[in-house]
Scaffold this motif. Structure first.
Motif, mmCIF file in Angstrom:
data_model
loop_
_atom_site.group_PDB
_atom_site.id
_atom_site.type_symbol
_atom_site.label_atom_id
_atom_site.label_comp_id
_atom_site.label_asym_id
_atom_site.label_seq_id
_atom_site.Cartn_x
_atom_site.Cartn_y
_atom_site.Cartn_z
ATOM 1 N N SER A 24 -2.211 5.962 -8.717
ATOM 2 C CA SER A 24 -3.037 4.797 -9.056
ATOM 3 C C SER A 24 -3.825 4.998 -10.346
ATOM 4 C CB SER A 24 -4.002 4.479 -7.916
ATOM 5 O OG SER A 24 -3.286 4.083 -6.772
ATOM 6 N N ALA A 25 -4.073 6.243 -10.712
ATOM 7 C CA ALA A 25 -4.825 6.541 -11.936
ATOM 8 C C ALA A 25 -3.983 6.332 -13.195
ATOM 9 C CB ALA A 25 -5.351 7.967 -11.899
ATOM 10 N N HIS B 217 2.601 13.737 -7.390
ATOM 11 C CA HIS B 217 1.380 12.932 -7.369
ATOM 12 C C HIS B 217 1.113 12.333 -5.990
ATOM 13 C CE1 HIS B 217 0.268 11.717 -11.779
ATOM 14 N NE2 HIS B 217 0.156 13.022 -11.556
ATOM 15 N N THR B 218 -0.157 12.341 -5.626
ATOM 16 C CA THR B 218 -0.611 11.638 -4.432
ATOM 17 C C THR B 218 -0.732 10.150 -4.781
ATOM 18 O OG1 THR B 218 -2.938 11.814 -5.027
ATOM 19 C CG2 THR B 218 -1.981 13.666 -3.759
ATOM 20 N N ASP C 32 0.824 -1.208 0.000
ATOM 21 C CA ASP C 32 0.000 0.000 0.000
ATOM 22 C C ASP C 32 0.858 1.257 0.000
ATOM 23 O OD1 ASP C 32 -2.363 -1.386 -0.024
ATOM 24 O OD2 ASP C 32 -2.679 -1.275 2.151
ATOM 25 N N GLN D 71 -3.352 8.443 -4.819
ATOM 26 C CA GLN D 71 -4.549 8.298 -5.647
ATOM 27 C C GLN D 71 -4.252 8.676 -7.103
ATOM 28 O OE1 GLN D 71 -4.513 10.045 -2.675
ATOM 29 N NE2 GLN D 71 -5.395 8.357 -1.500
ATOM 30 N N GLN D 72 -3.518 9.757 -7.320
ATOM 31 C CA GLN D 72 -3.163 10.154 -8.682
ATOM 32 C C GLN D 72 -2.240 9.109 -9.321
ATOM 33 O OE1 GLN D 72 -1.747 14.000 -7.299
ATOM 34 N NE2 GLN D 72 -3.065 15.006 -8.808
#
Length: 172
Positions: free
Chosen positions: A94-95, A88-89, A36, A91-92
């Motif tokens: 993961s995109a 990037h976070t 993670d 979440q970004q």
């Protein structure tokens, strides 16, 4: 060796590591986090390629391969066309999903070829040209190119490590 040849040799070494890290991985493996919050192989290689594309295009005064050759449309990521992944976070990150190793390496190789073409004409006298006055001291072409080399090699090594973790069953 001449200046451009030395720089090209550095970028060739990055290419070797990138190909070793990506070749043979499935789309799922390219997008799998080994744990993670960790970066994926796909994101790491996409990001290092975007940064190289962005920085080399800027100092050469040409459009990025990403948009000029339609890679942005082929990847169809939910990001702005100018996004390089910097900051990037999770979440970004993961995109950023790629459809195949061939797609990712196709973009990387196109940027690599453009970079080598730009380096062919670089001489000692070019390295002192200021390319970014937004820093103190201002950034020269030599400093910018070494910055890209260092960043790309670091991310390529990270991608190779993540590949190893994925292929070892997740043992890190």
């Amino acid at each position: 060796m001449r200046t451009g040849e030395v720089l090209a040799e550095g970028f060739e070494r990055i290419r070797e590591v990138v190909h070793e890290a990506v070749e043979g991985l499935s789309a799922e493996e390219l997008s799998r986090q080994p744990w993670d919050g960790a970066n994926t192989v796909g994101w790491l290689v996409w990001h290092l390629t975007r940064v190289q594309d962005d920085h080399v295009a800027e100092v050469a005064g040409h459009e990025q391969v990403w948009t000029a050759d339609g890679w942005d449309a082929r990847f169809a990521l939910p990001l702005e066309p100018g996004d390089t992944g910097y900051g990037h976070t999770p979440q970004q990150m993961s995109a950023v999903r790629v459809s195949s190793a061939d797609q990712l390496l196709g973009y990387y190789d196109a940027v690599h070829a453009r970079t080598l073409a730009q380096l062919a004409g670089v001489g000692d006298e070019d390295l002192d040209r200021v390319v970014d006055k937004g820093w103190n001291p201002p950034v020269t072409l030599g400093v910018r190119l070494i910055s890209v080399l260092a960043d790309d090699l670091q991310h390529a090594g990270q991608a190779a490590y993540v590949r190893g973790v994925l292929r070892s069953g997740g043992k890190h």
